[in-house]
Design an enzyme around this catalytic site. Structure first.
Site, PDB file in Angstrom:
ATOM      1  N   HIS A   1       7.282   0.913  -3.461  1.00 10.77           N
ATOM      2  CA  HIS A   1       6.441  -0.229  -3.076  1.00 10.77           C
ATOM      3  C   HIS A   1       7.329  -1.256  -2.371  1.00 10.77           C
ATOM      4  CE1 HIS A   1       4.188  -3.994  -3.496  1.00 10.77           C
ATOM      5  NE2 HIS A   1       3.131  -3.232  -3.422  1.00 10.77           N
TER       6      HIS A   1
ATOM      7  N   GLU B   1       1.701   0.507   3.907  1.00 12.85           N
ATOM      8  CA  GLU B   1       1.560  -0.896   3.545  1.00 12.85           C
ATOM      9  C   GLU B   1       2.538  -1.731   4.374  1.00 12.85           C
ATOM     10  OE1 GLU B   1      -0.319  -1.437  -0.524  1.00 12.85           O
ATOM     11  OE2 GLU B   1       1.793  -1.133  -0.891  1.00 12.85           O
TER      12      GLU B   1
HETATM   13  C1  PEP Z   1       0.174  -4.456  -2.550  1.00 10.78           C
HETATM   14  O1  PEP Z   1       0.951  -5.246  -3.062  1.00 10.78           O
HETATM   15  O2  PEP Z   1       0.439  -3.251  -2.523  1.00 10.78           O
HETATM   16  C2  PEP Z   1      -1.063  -4.955  -1.963  1.00 10.78           C
HETATM   17  C3  PEP Z   1      -1.728  -4.146  -1.183  1.00 10.78           C
HETATM   18  O3  PEP Z   1      -1.424  -6.233  -2.276  1.00 10.78           O
HETATM   19  P1  PEP Z   1      -2.561  -7.136  -1.618  1.00 10.78           P
HETATM   20  O4  PEP Z   1      -3.803  -6.309  -1.450  1.00 10.78           O
HETATM   21  O5  PEP Z   1      -2.753  -8.246  -2.575  1.00 10.78           O
HETATM   22  O6  PEP Z   1      -2.038  -7.596  -0.291  1.00 10.78           O
END
Ligand code: PEP
Length: 268
Positions: A100, A172
């Protein structure tokens, strides 16, 4: 049913929910989504380590997949502060999140460690959810695709085709995550997810590579979830803040499920 015929949707609750909060959250989330056939959806929650045992006693594997936010690659040893795959097996969880953005950027994890974790997680019977994403600076320098390809090629080194059956990827972008994040446009996310899918096909061959679910995460909310899920290369959503309230998460799930099914027909 093919791997990508179902919707992948889940949340990482980061360092927010206590044991009691997590028990309430997973049981409520299960109740609110019990009308959706689990053959059509992989619903998962990734809470803090200390809550996993109670969470597992609250919901079964069939009701909800549970994941760990991190894992050491070794079964035991001199690794103070780490949690081993054996310890997670004892609890009976289903998946392990690896790499992550907060692990990479706050705790300085590198692709080398992520790779060892991916291999160990799959060898111990877990689904490995490898997170990848470029920083704002890398995006501005025009090297997002290169960064994604490096994270995938290094993070998945020595992962075989057979092992890839237990692999999920979350795209992400670092600049899109969390309270200061700005969500990626659906077009941008779709384009980068295509880069990821092409790289997975290079690594595992066209057939196996194209079957690996690639989820999008980063400020997903009630407003942008529908347009994201309508995109061809987005196989699911990985949500933080907007999913931490079970009612709201269930609303998002119920909103995107029919759109996902329509999209599947459109691109078949
Ligand atoms: C994350 O931290 O993986 C995430 C997607 O958070 P958020 O949706 O709050 O941006």
């Amino acid at each position: 049913m093919e791997r990508l015929d179902k919707l992948y949707i889940g949340t990482n609750t980061k360092m927010y929910k206590t044991i009691k909060d997590t028990e309430e959250f997973v049981s409520k989330l299960y109740e609110l989504t019990a009308d959706i056939n689990r053959e059509e959806m992989e619903l998962f929650v990734i809470p803090s380590f200390t809550t996993l045992n109670n969470a597992r006693k609250t919901v079964s594997k069939e009701q909800l997949m549970l994941g760990a936010q991190n894992m050491c690659w070794e079964e035991q040893g001199q690794y103070t502060g780490e949690i081993s795959p054996i310890m997670l097996q004892e609890i009976g969880i289903d998946l392990v999140m690896i790499g992550h953005s907060e692990r990479r950027h706050i705790f300085c994890e590198r692709d080398l460690e992520e790779n060892k974790k991916v291999i160990s997680a799959i060898e111990h019977g877990f689904t490995a959810l490898l997170c990848v994403g470029e920083t704002e600076e890398q995006k501005e320098n025009g090297i997002s695709d290169e960064i994604l390809r490096v994270q995938l090629k290094c993070g998945l080194k020595n992962v075989t085709k057979a092992m890839a059956e237990k692999l999920w990827i979350a795209y992400e972008p670092v600049w899109a995550i969390g309270v200061n994040g700005k969500p990626a446009s659906a077009e941008y996310a779709n384009e980068k997810q295509a880069v990821i899918k092409r790289c997975l096909m290079e690594l595992f061959g066209e057939e196996s590579g194209s079957e690996i679910p690639v989820l999008y995460g980063g400020s997903v909310n009630n407003q942008n979830a529908p347009e994201l899920i309508e995109k061809e290369n987005i196989d699911g959503l990985f949500i933080g803040r907007s999913a931490w309230n079970a009612e709201n998460f269930s609303n998002i799930i119920h909103m995107v499920m029919p759109l996902f099914k329509e999209r599947k027909i459109k691109y078949k």
